[in-house]
Write a protein that holds these residues in place. Structure first.
Motif, PDB file in Angstrom:
ATOM      1  N   ILE A 133       1.246  -1.378   0.022  1.00  0.00           N
ATOM      2  CA  ILE A 133      -0.174  -0.095   0.089  1.00  0.00           C
ATOM      3  C   ILE A 133       1.116   1.086  -0.112  1.00  0.00           C
ATOM      4  O   ILE A 133       0.714   2.974  -1.187  1.00  0.00           O
ATOM      5  CB  ILE A 133      -0.644   0.104   1.298  1.00  0.00           C
ATOM      6  CG1 ILE A 133      -1.869  -0.932   0.912  1.00  0.00           C
ATOM      7  CG2 ILE A 133      -1.534   1.397   1.373  1.00  0.00           C
ATOM      8  CD1 ILE A 133      -3.082  -1.049   2.243  1.00  0.00           C
TER       9      ILE A 133
ATOM     10  N   LYS B 193      -1.059  -1.637  -5.547  1.00  0.00           N
ATOM     11  CA  LYS B 193      -2.032  -2.081  -5.427  1.00  0.00           C
ATOM     12  C   LYS B 193      -2.656  -2.493  -6.214  1.00  0.00           C
ATOM     13  O   LYS B 193      -3.603  -4.195  -5.743  1.00  0.00           O
ATOM     14  CB  LYS B 193      -3.294  -1.535  -5.271  1.00  0.00           C
ATOM     15  CG  LYS B 193      -2.915  -0.120  -4.325  1.00  0.00           C
ATOM     16  CD  LYS B 193      -4.745   1.141  -4.452  1.00  0.00           C
ATOM     17  CE  LYS B 193      -3.930   2.199  -2.932  1.00  0.00           C
ATOM     18  NZ  LYS B 193      -5.394   3.327  -3.091  1.00  0.00           N
TER      19      LYS B 193
ATOM     20  N   ILE C 293      -1.785  -5.867  -4.636  1.00  0.00           N
ATOM     21  CA  ILE C 293      -3.028  -6.518  -3.365  1.00  0.00           C
ATOM     22  C   ILE C 293      -3.706  -7.356  -4.292  1.00  0.00           C
ATOM     23  O   ILE C 293      -3.605  -8.166  -3.558  1.00  0.00           O
ATOM     24  CB  ILE C 293      -2.782  -5.293  -2.757  1.00  0.00           C
ATOM     25  CG1 ILE C 293      -1.315  -4.034  -2.497  1.00  0.00           C
ATOM     26  CG2 ILE C 293      -3.765  -5.764  -2.006  1.00  0.00           C
ATOM     27  CD1 ILE C 293      -1.931  -3.011  -1.725  1.00  0.00           C
TER      28      ILE C 293
ATOM     29  N   GLY D 155      -7.483   0.606   1.968  1.00  0.00           N
ATOM     30  CA  GLY D 155      -6.336   0.387   1.054  1.00  0.00           C
ATOM     31  C   GLY D 155      -7.365  -0.964   0.429  1.00  0.00           C
ATOM     32  O   GLY D 155      -7.463  -0.977  -0.965  1.00  0.00           O
TER      33      GLY D 155
ATOM     34  N   ASP E 126     -10.848   0.943  -1.071  1.00  0.00           N
ATOM     35  CA  ASP E 126     -10.381   1.318  -2.376  1.00  0.00           C
ATOM     36  C   ASP E 126     -10.365   0.383  -3.379  1.00  0.00           C
ATOM     37  O   ASP E 126     -10.831   1.077  -4.346  1.00  0.00           O
ATOM     38  CB  ASP E 126      -9.095   2.174  -2.103  1.00  0.00           C
ATOM     39  CG  ASP E 126      -8.967   3.919  -1.675  1.00  0.00           C
ATOM     40  OD1 ASP E 126     -10.052   3.740  -0.655  1.00  0.00           O
ATOM     41  OD2 ASP E 126      -8.257   3.823  -0.948  1.00  0.00           O
ATOM     42  N   LEU E 127      -9.548  -0.589  -3.309  1.00  0.00           N
ATOM     43  CA  LEU E 127      -9.944  -1.307  -4.376  1.00  0.00           C
ATOM     44  C   LEU E 127     -10.593  -2.448  -4.258  1.00  0.00           C
ATOM     45  O   LEU E 127     -11.023  -3.392  -5.588  1.00  0.00           O
ATOM     46  CB  LEU E 127      -8.453  -2.830  -3.722  1.00  0.00           C
ATOM     47  CG  LEU E 127      -7.185  -2.396  -4.049  1.00  0.00           C
ATOM     48  CD1 LEU E 127      -6.100  -3.383  -3.475  1.00  0.00           C
ATOM     49  CD2 LEU E 127      -6.692  -1.899  -5.696  1.00  0.00           C
TER      50      LEU E 127
ATOM     51  N   THR F 106     -11.888  -4.768  -2.723  1.00  0.00           N
ATOM     52  CA  THR F 106     -11.085  -6.094  -2.038  1.00  0.00           C
ATOM     53  C   THR F 106     -12.460  -6.728  -1.593  1.00  0.00           C
ATOM     54  O   THR F 106     -12.395  -6.394  -0.315  1.00  0.00           O
ATOM     55  CB  THR F 106     -10.362  -6.468  -1.980  1.00  0.00           C
ATOM     56  OG1 THR F 106      -9.590  -5.782  -2.718  1.00  0.00           O
ATOM     57  CG2 THR F 106      -9.489  -7.814  -1.943  1.00  0.00           C
TER      58      THR F 106
END
Length: 300
Positions: free
Chosen positions: A68, A73, A76, A181, A184-185, A187
């Protein structure tokens, strides 16, 4: 009570309901998981197991934080995606033989289901897809660790993780950085509970966790539902007593009730709108409930 007030409190009913669903799912999966020989640790009673678990967790967390920090990203997303795929693979490895038996065709079905679930999460990460598959994912992980750890190592693990969670949220705040983080993705390793009917996780996301602003949805870390469920499964597997409804014993039932009580305490603080460490009240309530249920075995 008017309709708007009822709608406002629906998420506060859904969140503990998710916890109970994960716990029941983990209990249901515990037998096929054992039958498939899936175990995270060779010796379930070893008190070294919680420290091994913590070392792996800290290492993985540090790795993600470094990624991060340096803006990697995409990497990740790949790391988490592969982890999700492998986890689904283990879960379906326990579930599919219950229906089809064991063989090459079954292995192909397991792999296909794991790929399909992972692709769906990443190609269409809407909140209801994330929540539905997240419940299966959390139940499977809780079941695997629950049958792999005796109650003493689990309690030790829950105490350690509660302290770590409090430090990482309130002191170092690195868990907030990690959560942002992941959000934001988009995920899919958390649960999303909308505050409004037309909410879309794909379009709106969550927003910054530390800004104190109004967000359109609540989020729950998957670990907040997994860890109490691990003790529920361990209690059912490694302690004695009558199995009520052929499903759970008093220590497991006590742990479930205690976890819901701990969730009620957590929700009281969640109302402030600030990020909260979930594991201290959740793990604390689960442990207390387990101990009460375990003590009651002598009176049942």
């Amino acid at each position: 009570m008017d309709t708007s007030t009822v709608k406002k409190y629906i998420p506060f009913i859904v969140m503990p309901a998710f916890l109970v669903i994960v716990e029941l799912g983990a209990l249901a999966l515990s037998l096929p998981v054992q039958a498939a020989g899936l175990s995270a640790f060779q010796d379930p009673e070893s008190v070294a197991n919680p420290f091994i678990f913590l070392a792996i967790l800290l290492g993985f967390t540090a790795f993600l934080l470094v990624l991060i920090k340096y803006g990697r990203k995409n990497l990740i997303a790949w790391v988490i995606g592969i982890s999700i795929f492998l986890t689904f693979g283990y879960i379906f490895a326990a579930m599919v033989p219950m229906v089809m038996g064991a063989g090459y065709a079954e292995i192909a079905v397991m792999a296909a289901l794991a790929v399909a679930a992972t692709v769906l999460l990443y190609r269409y990460p809407e909140w209801y897809v994330i929540d539905a598959l997240g419940l299966l994912l959390a139940a499977g992980v809780a079941s695997i660790f629950g049958v792999s750890l005796g109650t003493v190592p689990v309690i030790l693990l829950l105490v350690i993780l509660a302290v770590y969670d409090a430090i990482s949220v309130y002191k170092t705040k690195h868990m907030i950085t990690l959560a942002e983080g992941v959000i934001d993705l988009k995920t899919p390793i958390l649960f999303v509970i909308p505050k409004k009917r037309d909410y879309s996780f794909i379009r709106e996301g969550i927003g910054k966790l530390g800004d104190g602003g109004e967000r359109s949805a609540f989020i729950i870390g998957m670990g907040d539902l997994i860890m109490p469920s691990v003790l529920v499964v361990s209690a059912n597997v490694f302690t004695g007593g009558v199995k009520y409804f052929g499903f759970f014993n008093l220590p497991a039932l006590g742990a479930m009730i205690g976890s819901v009580a701990g969730f009620a305490v957590l929700l009281h603080f969640v109302m402030s709108g600030r990020p909260q460490a979930g594991l201290p009240p959740l793990n604390g309530g689960t442990i207390i409930g387990f101990l009460i249920g375990w003590a009651l075995i002598g009176f049942a």
